[in-house]
Write a protein that holds these residues in place. Structure first.
Motif, PDB file in Angstrom:
ATOM      1  N   HIS A  82      -9.064  -5.834   8.689  1.00  0.00           N
ATOM      2  CA  HIS A  82      -8.540  -5.313   7.546  1.00  0.00           C
ATOM      3  C   HIS A  82      -9.043  -4.008   6.975  1.00  0.00           C
ATOM      4  O   HIS A  82     -10.571  -4.233   7.099  1.00  0.00           O
ATOM      5  N   HIS A  84     -11.023  -1.110   4.580  1.00  0.00           N
ATOM      6  CA  HIS A  84     -11.810  -1.197   3.401  1.00  0.00           C
ATOM      7  C   HIS A  84     -11.732   0.503   3.206  1.00  0.00           C
ATOM      8  O   HIS A  84     -11.775   1.324   4.081  1.00  0.00           O
ATOM      9  N   HIS A 114     -11.187  -3.237  -0.819  1.00  0.00           N
ATOM     10  CA  HIS A 114     -10.720  -4.393   0.164  1.00  0.00           C
ATOM     11  C   HIS A 114      -9.092  -4.250   0.071  1.00  0.00           C
ATOM     12  O   HIS A 114      -8.510  -4.131  -1.002  1.00  0.00           O
ATOM     13  N   HIS A 142     -14.587 -10.074   5.696  1.00  0.00           N
ATOM     14  CA  HIS A 142     -14.952  -8.933   5.279  1.00  0.00           C
ATOM     15  C   HIS A 142     -16.329  -8.356   5.973  1.00  0.00           C
ATOM     16  O   HIS A 142     -17.012  -7.560   5.084  1.00  0.00           O
TER      17      HIS A 142
END
Ligand SMILES: [Cu+2]
Length: 159
Positions: A82, A84, A114, A142
């Motif tokens: 994902h 950032h 995020h 993350h």
């Protein structure tokens, strides 16, 4: 076992790729990255913003990614991550924790935003003035991939 095989293939494919991608790996070192492999040749970039641009706020930012897919945080799926957004801070690897930023989970604050829902764009309220932006892809936890995937740092001026 499956994981080991995947990494071996990934490393072999990676070794055969050319240019900037290989240079990036040499610059940052393979040890300074997370454990989740990225796909060879993956690119992350700003779709609608150019380095040096001057624009009016609020600033729409569209995230570009080729070579891998976007999945929400927490999703265990190969070749995904994902987005950032790093705002007004040094490039990833040059911040407070230096190269260890490449193998640790990204903090969550105003300078590290995020998009764990799998978003591919956002609108930023930035104060008038000059700002830096960098995109970083990270895995379900993350943590940046190996090799890490990130965009160039761009500087924009908000009127
Ligand atoms: Cu995240």
């Amino acid at each position: 076992m499956k994981n080991t095989f995947t990494r071996t293939v990934s490393a072999a494919t990676f070794a055969s790729t050319l240019g900037a991608f290989a240079l990036g790996a040499i610059t940052f070192g393979p040890a300074l990255a997370g454990e989740t492999p990225s796909a060879p040749g993956t690119l992350q970039y700003f779709v609608n913003l150019e380095d040096g641009a001057t624009l009016k706020g609020p600033v729409k930012v569209i995230f570009g990614l080729s070579g891998m897919g976007v999945a929400p945080a927490g999703t265990e799926k190969e070749n995904t991550g994902h987005h950032h957004l790093l705002v007004d801070r040094p490039a990833l690897g040059e911040g407070e924790h230096g190269p260890h930023e490449f193998d640790a989970n990204l903090p969550a604050d105003d300078q590290h935003i995020h998009y764990g829902g799998g978003q591919t764009e956002t609108t930023l309220e930035l104060a008038p003035g000059t700002h830096t932006l960098q995109l970083v892809l990270a895995d379900k936890d993350h943590i940046p991939h190996n090799p890490p995937v990130f965009s160039e740092v761009i500087t924009i001026t908000v009127e």
